[in-house]
Enzyme design. Structure first.
Site, PDB file in Angstrom:
ATOM      1  N   LYS A 113       0.822  -1.214   0.000  1.00  0.00           N
ATOM      2  CA  LYS A 113       0.000   0.000   0.000  1.00  0.00           C
ATOM      3  C   LYS A 113       0.853   1.259   0.000  1.00  0.00           C
ATOM      4  CE  LYS A 113      -4.382  -1.797   1.528  1.00  0.00           C
ATOM      5  NZ  LYS A 113      -5.588  -1.648   2.322  1.00  0.00           N
ATOM      6  N   LYS A 196      -8.586 -10.874  -8.696  1.00  0.00           N
ATOM      7  CA  LYS A 196      -9.685 -11.045  -7.737  1.00  0.00           C
ATOM      8  C   LYS A 196     -10.662  -9.868  -7.824  1.00  0.00           C
ATOM      9  CE  LYS A 196      -8.471  -8.810  -3.451  1.00  0.00           C
ATOM     10  NZ  LYS A 196      -8.655  -8.843  -2.020  1.00  0.00           N
ATOM     11  N   LYS A 199     -12.636  -4.043  -4.409  1.00  0.00           N
ATOM     12  CA  LYS A 199     -13.183  -2.689  -4.393  1.00  0.00           C
ATOM     13  C   LYS A 199     -12.220  -1.718  -5.050  1.00  0.00           C
ATOM     14  CE  LYS A 199     -13.379  -2.645   0.499  1.00  0.00           C
ATOM     15  NZ  LYS A 199     -13.564  -3.535   1.456  1.00  0.00           N
TER      16      LYS A 199
HETATM   17  P1  ATP Z   1      -9.370  -3.702  -1.377  1.00  0.00           P
HETATM   18  O1  ATP Z   1      -9.567  -3.812  -2.836  1.00  0.00           O
HETATM   19  O2  ATP Z   1      -9.518  -2.294  -0.839  1.00  0.00           O
HETATM   20  O3  ATP Z   1      -8.172  -4.439  -0.861  1.00  0.00           O
HETATM   21  P2  ATP Z   1     -11.137  -5.822  -1.014  1.00  0.00           P
HETATM   22  O4  ATP Z   1     -12.258  -5.703  -1.968  1.00  0.00           O
HETATM   23  O5  ATP Z   1     -10.025  -6.751  -1.352  1.00  0.00           O
HETATM   24  O6  ATP Z   1     -10.606  -4.398  -0.722  1.00  0.00           O
HETATM   25  P3  ATP Z   1     -11.090  -6.161   1.866  1.00  0.00           P
HETATM   26  O7  ATP Z   1     -11.780  -5.099   2.654  1.00  0.00           O
HETATM   27  O8  ATP Z   1      -9.611  -6.176   1.794  1.00  0.00           O
HETATM   28  O9  ATP Z   1     -11.738  -6.194   0.381  1.00  0.00           O
HETATM   29  O10 ATP Z   1     -11.540  -7.565   2.365  1.00  0.00           O
HETATM   30  C1  ATP Z   1     -12.614  -7.860   3.194  1.00  0.00           C
HETATM   31  C2  ATP Z   1     -12.717  -9.357   3.249  1.00  0.00           C
HETATM   32  O11 ATP Z   1     -13.195  -9.872   1.995  1.00  0.00           O
HETATM   33  C3  ATP Z   1     -11.375 -10.047   3.512  1.00  0.00           C
HETATM   34  O12 ATP Z   1     -11.538 -11.069   4.465  1.00  0.00           O
HETATM   35  C4  ATP Z   1     -10.984 -10.611   2.156  1.00  0.00           C
HETATM   36  O13 ATP Z   1     -10.210 -11.777   2.271  1.00  0.00           O
HETATM   37  C5  ATP Z   1     -12.343 -10.881   1.491  1.00  0.00           C
HETATM   38  N1  ATP Z   1     -12.271 -10.745   0.011  1.00  0.00           N
HETATM   39  C6  ATP Z   1     -12.025  -9.608  -0.665  1.00  0.00           C
HETATM   40  N2  ATP Z   1     -12.083  -9.811  -2.000  1.00  0.00           N
HETATM   41  C7  ATP Z   1     -12.375 -11.127  -2.180  1.00  0.00           C
HETATM   42  C8  ATP Z   1     -12.571 -11.958  -3.327  1.00  0.00           C
HETATM   43  N3  ATP Z   1     -12.495 -11.480  -4.570  1.00  0.00           N
HETATM   44  N4  ATP Z   1     -12.865 -13.255  -3.152  1.00  0.00           N
HETATM   45  C9  ATP Z   1     -12.962 -13.748  -1.890  1.00  0.00           C
HETATM   46  N5  ATP Z   1     -12.773 -13.030  -0.769  1.00  0.00           N
HETATM   47  C10 ATP Z   1     -12.496 -11.733  -0.888  1.00  0.00           C
END
Ligand code: ATP
Ligand code: LTN
Length: 331
Positions: A113, A196, A199
């Site tokens: 980050k 993946k 967000k």
């Molecule tokens: P960012 O893009 O800001 O990193 P994110 O969409 O990856 O955000 P997080 O807030 O980091 O989401 O994750 C919240 C939870 O959702 C975590 O436990 C993470 O492992 C899970 N998660 C996030 N994206 C996925 C995905 N594509 N598939 C499965 N689990 C996910």
């Protein structure tokens, strides 16, 4: 025996996406049965990114509404906002005083980050983020911490800090274990099915949002990237797009992937995508409606969160008192 569960999620977007739900939040809902679960909206952690006060406020409330709508019951679990329980900051400081600079510097989430905006402009809070996360977990004497694979290193750090504290100052914290589903549903971006669903890095068209309209989500599924050929078959290497849609369908409909392959044998991708869209839209429809309903009565929603914080504080303050005492602070 009922286990103490603790997890947290950042209120960093207007809507959670299907990856958040299938990868993490669905487990939260399951784990509240028969366990003593604490689920926290980690708003203080969200301050380590860009801060837009109006947006942050909206997202904290929207996150709470979505969690309840997705099935986190405030009667079964303790649902609360991190900043409502000041003990997080109190123990966070202690953890910063236990952690070594070197070990904090090895955290890959910080490296990733901070590299994005140039290390010099990264804020100190981003660096100390894992110590606050350790406090989140240790305050509640959690047995298990359900998180995604990306959080493994932070859980290891939490265990190291707890062990070090206990050894040096006397038994204070339970050593928590990560509850990380290896084969847990990992959901990919609909447009770039090898990345993946996320967000921050996904294209909006590739992310299925819980708060999106049914029409928008149906459209995203119908324009999802598919692969060469026309056979609906699970093959992550050759057919990442179709495999992702099969995973989503199976997870929401409860059908087996093999049965879905049979059901769509001889039919084209179009039929299959139509079916996936219907499953997703119908699954999310009542969730979105419930979340919107909760958001209409903000006072009631905040009351629920305050009640959760009161329950959380009872446990958290006992842990802080014990840790202060063991450190030699005068109570
Ligand atoms: P960012 O893009 O800001 O990193 P994110 O969409 O990856 O955000 P997080 O807030 O980091 O989401 O994750 C919240 C939870 O959702 C975590 O436990 C993470 O492992 C899970 N998660 C996030 N994206 C996925 C995905 N594509 N598939 C499965 N689990 C996910
Ligand atoms: N760092 C986590 C969010 C988080 C968390 C926690 C998860 C903050 N505190 C305590 C589990 C337990 C993330 O980015 N997903």
């Amino acid at each position: 025996m009922a286990k103490r569960i603790l997890s947290g999620i950042q209120p960093t977007s207007d809507s959670f996406h299907l990856g958040n739900y299938l990868g993490a939040l669905k487990q939260w809902v399951e784990l509240q049965e028969g366990n003593d679960a604490f689920y926290c909206i980690v708003d203080l952690h969200a301050l380590t990114g860009e801060i837009d006060p109006a947006l942050l406020r909206k997202r904290i409330l929207s996150s709470a509404a979505q969690l309840i709508a997705l099935g986190i019951s405030p009667d079964k679990s303790t649902l609360f906002v991190q900043s409502h329980v000041a003990e997080h900051n109190q123990l966070g400081w202690i953890m910063e005083c236990i952690a070594g600079f070197g070990e904090a510097n090895r955290m890959t989430q910080f490296k990733d980050k901070s590299a994005k905006g140039g290390a010099d402009s990264a804020r100190v809070g981003l660096f100390t983020y894992p110590m606050l996360q350790a406090a989140d977990i240790l305050l509640y004497q959690a047995h298990y911490v359900p998180v995604g694979e990306d959080q493994r290193q932070h859980i290891e750090l939490t265990r190291d800090l707890a062990t070090r504290f206990n050894t040096r100052f006397g038994e204070t914290f339970r050593i928590p274990e990560g509850y990380i589903l290896k084969s847990g549903a990992k959901i990919y971006d609909l447009q770039e099915p090898t990345n993946k669903m996320s967000k921050s890095s996904g294209s909006a068209a590739g992310v299925l949002e819980i708060m999106d309209t049914p029409e928008a989500n149906a459209k995203k599924i119908k324009s999802a990237t598919t692969d060469a050929g026309r056979e609906v078959k699970f093959d992550e290497k050759e057919k990442p797009g179709i495999s992702n849609l099969l995973t989503i369908h199976a997870a929401l409909s409860g059908k087996k992937i093999g049965d879905l392959e049979n059901e769509f044998a001889g039919k084209g991708y179009g039929d299959f995508k139509g079916a996936v869209a219907e499953v997703v839209v119908e699954y999310l429809r009542p969730i979105r409606a419930r979340a919107n309903e909760l958001l209409e009565d903000e006072r009631h929603l905040v009351q629920i969160l305050h009640a959760g914080a009161d329950k959380a504080r009872t446990v958290a303050s006992a842990t802080v008192a014990q840790s202060y005492k063991n450190l030699g602070l005068v109570l």
